[in-house]
Write an enzyme that holds these catalytic residues in place. Structure first.
Site, PDB file in Angstrom:
ATOM      1  CD  GLU A  63      30.657  19.132 -40.183  1.00 16.49           C
ATOM      2  OE1 GLU A  63      31.277  19.826 -40.846  1.00 16.49           O
ATOM      3  OE2 GLU A  63      29.818  18.386 -40.135  1.00 16.49           O
ATOM      4  CB  CYS A 104      25.649  12.875 -36.075  1.00 17.96           C
ATOM      5  SG  CYS A 104      26.717  13.396 -37.506  1.00 17.96           S
ATOM      6  CB  SER A 149      24.823  18.550 -28.723  1.00 18.55           C
ATOM      7  OG  SER A 149      25.400  19.354 -28.054  1.00 18.55           O
ATOM      8  CD  GLU A 209      21.774  13.671 -32.798  1.00 23.11           C
ATOM      9  OE1 GLU A 209      22.125  14.415 -31.865  1.00 23.11           O
ATOM     10  OE2 GLU A 209      22.530  13.674 -33.754  1.00 23.11           O
ATOM     11  CG  ASN A 248      30.004  10.068 -32.288  1.00 20.38           C
ATOM     12  OD1 ASN A 248      30.989  11.078 -32.209  1.00 20.38           O
ATOM     13  ND2 ASN A 248      29.547   9.812 -33.364  1.00 20.38           N
TER      14      ASN A 248
HETATM   15  N1  LIG Z   1      27.830  16.405 -37.456  1.00 24.03           N
HETATM   16  C1  LIG Z   1      28.959  15.641 -37.133  1.00 24.03           C
HETATM   17  O1  LIG Z   1      29.818  15.251 -37.804  1.00 24.03           O
HETATM   18  C2  LIG Z   1      28.761  14.775 -35.885  1.00 24.03           C
HETATM   19  C3  LIG Z   1      27.716  15.335 -35.034  1.00 24.03           C
HETATM   20  N2  LIG Z   1      27.898  14.629 -33.517  1.00 24.03           N
HETATM   21  C4  LIG Z   1      26.903  15.214 -32.675  1.00 24.03           C
HETATM   22  O2  LIG Z   1      27.505  15.218 -31.336  1.00 24.03           O
HETATM   23  C5  LIG Z   1      26.430  14.831 -30.341  1.00 24.03           C
HETATM   24  C6  LIG Z   1      26.977  13.800 -29.402  1.00 24.03           C
HETATM   25  O3  LIG Z   1      28.171  13.876 -29.181  1.00 24.03           O
HETATM   26  P1  LIG Z   1      28.477  14.725 -27.565  1.00 24.03           P
HETATM   27  O4  LIG Z   1      30.204  14.338 -27.329  1.00 24.03           O
HETATM   28  O5  LIG Z   1      27.642  14.038 -26.573  1.00 24.03           O
HETATM   29  O6  LIG Z   1      28.222  16.186 -27.875  1.00 24.03           O
HETATM   30  P2  LIG Z   1      28.344  17.220 -26.784  1.00 24.03           P
HETATM   31  O7  LIG Z   1      27.804  18.530 -27.703  1.00 24.03           O
HETATM   32  O8  LIG Z   1      27.691  16.966 -25.366  1.00 24.03           O
HETATM   33  O9  LIG Z   1      29.847  17.491 -26.621  1.00 24.03           O
HETATM   34  C7  LIG Z   1      30.703  17.622 -27.627  1.00 24.03           C
HETATM   35  C8  LIG Z   1      32.033  18.146 -27.278  1.00 24.03           C
HETATM   36  O10 LIG Z   1      31.694  19.433 -26.488  1.00 24.03           O
HETATM   37  C9  LIG Z   1      32.239  19.838 -25.186  1.00 24.03           C
HETATM   38  N3  LIG Z   1      31.564  20.620 -24.340  1.00 24.03           N
HETATM   39  C10 LIG Z   1      30.208  20.460 -23.691  1.00 24.03           C
HETATM   40  N4  LIG Z   1      29.657  21.438 -23.183  1.00 24.03           N
HETATM   41  C11 LIG Z   1      30.508  22.406 -23.947  1.00 24.03           C
HETATM   42  C12 LIG Z   1      30.477  23.833 -23.606  1.00 24.03           C
HETATM   43  N5  LIG Z   1      29.836  24.679 -23.270  1.00 24.03           N
HETATM   44  N6  LIG Z   1      31.406  24.674 -24.426  1.00 24.03           N
HETATM   45  C13 LIG Z   1      32.485  24.077 -25.058  1.00 24.03           C
HETATM   46  N7  LIG Z   1      32.471  22.636 -25.208  1.00 24.03           N
HETATM   47  C14 LIG Z   1      31.529  21.988 -24.714  1.00 24.03           C
HETATM   48  C15 LIG Z   1      32.230  18.224 -24.712  1.00 24.03           C
HETATM   49  O11 LIG Z   1      33.282  18.089 -23.654  1.00 24.03           O
HETATM   50  C16 LIG Z   1      32.771  17.504 -26.093  1.00 24.03           C
HETATM   51  O12 LIG Z   1      34.004  17.594 -26.051  1.00 24.03           O
HETATM   52  C17 LIG Z   1      25.267  14.498 -31.141  1.00 24.03           C
HETATM   53  O13 LIG Z   1      24.442  15.485 -31.197  1.00 24.03           O
HETATM   54  C18 LIG Z   1      25.611  14.163 -32.441  1.00 24.03           C
HETATM   55  O14 LIG Z   1      24.484  14.480 -33.361  1.00 24.03           O
HETATM   56  C19 LIG Z   1      28.781  13.700 -33.373  1.00 24.03           C
HETATM   57  C20 LIG Z   1      29.599  13.196 -34.162  1.00 24.03           C
HETATM   58  C21 LIG Z   1      29.764  13.973 -35.615  1.00 24.03           C
HETATM   59  O1  LIG Z   2      28.334  11.564 -37.985  1.00 24.80           O
HETATM   60  C1  LIG Z   2      29.435  11.118 -37.262  1.00 24.80           C
HETATM   61  O2  LIG Z   2      29.045  10.470 -36.029  1.00 24.80           O
HETATM   62  C2  LIG Z   2      30.664  10.810 -37.938  1.00 24.80           C
HETATM   63  O3  LIG Z   2      30.967  11.837 -38.572  1.00 24.80           O
HETATM   64  C3  LIG Z   2      30.279   9.949 -39.044  1.00 24.80           C
HETATM   65  S1  LIG Z   2      31.715   9.052 -39.593  1.00 24.80           S
HETATM   66  O4  LIG Z   2      32.837   9.997 -39.809  1.00 24.80           O
HETATM   67  O5  LIG Z   2      32.224   8.101 -38.624  1.00 24.80           O
HETATM   68  O6  LIG Z   2      31.354   8.610 -40.836  1.00 24.80           O
END
Ligand SMILES: NC(=O)C1=CN([C@@H]2O[C@H](COP(=O)(O)OP(=O)(O)OC[C@H]3O[C@@H](n4cnc5c(N)ncnc54)[C@H](O)[C@@H]3O)[C@@H](O)[C@H]2O)C=CC1
Ligand SMILES: O=C(O)[C@H](O)CS(=O)(=O)O
Length: 477
Positions: free
Chosen positions: A252, A286, A233, A380, A156
């Site tokens: 994160e 997120c 995730s 979420e 994202n």
């Molecule tokens: N806390 C934070 O700062 C943030 C959290 N998020 C979270 O990320 C999620 C959305 O992003 P997505 O890319 O859809 O998440 P995702 O968890 O599906 O993928 C994230 C990354 O992990 C990789 N991945 C997938 N399965 C894997 C595995 N088994 N082993 C290693 N890598 C793997 C993907 O290719 C991608 O690069 C939401 O849950 C959101 O809350 C998103 C942005 C910021």
């Molecule tokens: O939570 C996210 O998706 C990002 O960390 C928020 S921000 O860095 O774009 O403010």
């Protein structure tokens, strides 16, 4: 469409060279679902070669000042090419062009902050001589890089969140193997070119693309990877932690961010900020506002203001300057959000605004008459949906906000200092934002959650602490 990507096949970046593979994956324009470019698909030997190269690079000197210079140069190059990156962001994420420009500016800031922190990594003096029998000893600590860091990033915010990984990692003297999200990898690949142009020594940054789960397995199997830093995730984060053994894992993860609107709040301000921060990036942030708790006596007035601010938002082509909300990352995700909204309505919720989908476009949606057990509150959503519920008094709303498996950030609109400070102590999150929404973040602040939102903190100063080990040196004089 910007010419820099049209139809290009990107390679893997291993030991300073681009390597194309026979197998490729398409990267789609998220607005029209057409292919914009393709990426290479790494095999196990690519991963092992990248890990070895990253490890070998640690033997080549790369002083703190040199790291500062490279990161500053990279930040300047990023700003110079900001429009190119913003156009690609709008294509591969579906993020409106105005918002994409904002991400590039923040990402450059993240690199500048990392550069500055590269010059401030230090230990401390330890008064061992105060122990009986140690009168003739002196001690201090030093911070040393953990070594090879595998950085895995989400779809994202694919420029700034990549910079939040590689910036501090390189600033601290580590090598990085970056695995960007396969649905939005192009900006990360462009950033790699730029880091090399900024003078990053060969091997310090390796970039591999392909099937996330498969590459993840190969990285976990390779014991020369010293640390994993993951944003994504909870499902994947938890899996990585379970397989990483004794290696460091920084996570994160997700959230279902709450924001409270108390009866003494500035309602115009609250409604405007919540409207903006519920729907940025089509809600795929997120810390995006997902649950609003508004005190009963002002609820009707607040909801009308929120609707007024939300109905101004333009849904459409992310490359159009007037667009506020572009497509979601996949049509399937928009269909999931649609099904969650419909399920909430079947359970008694009311759609106060929005609720309609057109392919990957989903209208900014406000739900009222919700309860906390509905998916749109409990899980979420990661989409352009905000649910508004009411409360009577402070005990009740703190309990509601805390009734969550997540705890990243929360917002609180009030001018009651006692309530704000009580919330600061009692609300179980990594960050409480007073008189703004949960989605407030600047890139040098400590950022990270509790519970299923992960562990560890980002923000270069804080990430560097996690990406280094503290070593004590004791001298017997
Ligand atoms: N806390 C934070 O700062 C943030 C959290 N998020 C979270 O990320 C999620 C959305 O992003 P997505 O890319 O859809 O998440 P995702 O968890 O599906 O993928 C994230 C990354 O992990 C990789 N991945 C997938 N399965 C894997 C595995 N088994 N082993 C290693 N890598 C793997 C993907 O290719 C991608 O690069 C939401 O849950 C959101 O809350 C998103 C942005 C910021
Ligand atoms: O939570 C996210 O998706 C990002 O960390 C928020 S921000 O860095 O774009 O403010």
């Amino acid at each position: 469409m910007t010419t820099i990507v049209a139809g290009k096949q990107y390679g893997l970046f291993i030991n300073g060279k681009w390597e194309k593979t026979i197998e490729t994956m398409d990267v789609l324009n998220k607005y029209n679902q057409e292919s914009i470019a393709s990426i290479s698909v790494a095999e196990k030997d690519h991963i092992d070669k990248a890990v070895k190269g990253a490890k070998d690079a640690l033997n080549d000197s790369f002083s703190p000042y040199e790291r500062y210079e490279v990161l500053m140069k990279a930040a300047n190059l990023l700003l110079e090419r900001g429009e190119e990156f913003a156009q690609v962001l709008a294509l591969e994420v579906g993020k409106p062009i105005r918002e994409s420009r904002g991400e590039i500016e923040r990402a450059a800031q993240t690199l500048v902050i990392s550069a500055e922190e590269a010059k401030r990594i230090h230990g401390e003096g330890v008064p061992v001589e105060s122990a009986p029998g140690s009168e003739n000893r002196m001690a201090f600590t030093v911070r040393v890089p953990v070594g090879v860091i595998a950085a895995i990033t989400p779809f994202n915010v694919p420029v700034n969140l990549v910079c939040h990984k590689i910036g501090p990692a390189l600033a601290a003297g580590n090598s990085v193997i970056l695995k960007p999200a396969e649905v939005t990898p192009i900006c990360a690949l462009m950033l790699t070119d730029l880091m090399e142009e900024a003078g990053l020594p060969k091997g310090r940054l390796q970039v591999v693309t392909g099937e996330g789960a498969q590459i993840g397995e190969w990285l976990l199997e390779n014991k020369d990877v010293n640390m994993f830093t993951f944003t994504g995730s909870p499902r994947v984060g938890e899996y990585l932690r379970s397989k990483a053994g004794l290696r460091k894992v920084a996570l994160e993860l997700g959230n279902n961010s709450a924001t409270i609107v108390h009866n003494d709040a500035n309602l115009e301000q609250a409604a405007s900020l919540i409207a903006q921060k519920s729907f940025n990036n089509a809600g795929q942030v997120c810390i995006s506002v997902q649950r609003v708790y508004v005190q009963e006596e002002i609820a009707e007035q607040f909801i009308e203001l929120l609707k007024k601010n939300t109905e101004k938002l333009v849904v459409g082509d992310p490359l159009d300057e007037s667009t506020d909300i572009g497509p979601m990352i996949r049509i399937g995700e928009a269909e999931r959000v649609e099904s969650w909204v419909n399920e909430a309505v079947e359970q008694g919720a009311t759609i106060a605004l929005g609720g309609k989908r057109n392919e990957a476009l989903f209208e900014p949606t406000i739900l009222v008459n919700v309860n906390d057990d509905m998916k749109v509150c409990r899980q979420e959503v990661f989409g352009p949906v905000v649910s508004v519920a009411t409360y009577k008094e402070t005990n009740e709303v703190i309990a509601k906000v805390n009734d969550s498996d997540y705890g990243l950030q929360a917002g609180l609109f009030t001018n009651n200092l006692q309530f704000a400070m009580r919330a600061a102590r009692e609300i179980e999150v990594g960050g409480l934002i007073v008189n703004d929404a949960s989605a407030y973040r600047v890139d040098h602040m400590p950022y990270g959650g509790v519970k299923n939102s992960g562990n560890g903190k980002e923000g270069p100063k804080y990430a560097i602490e996690e990406m280094t080990e503290e070593r004590i040196i004791v001298i017997n004089l």
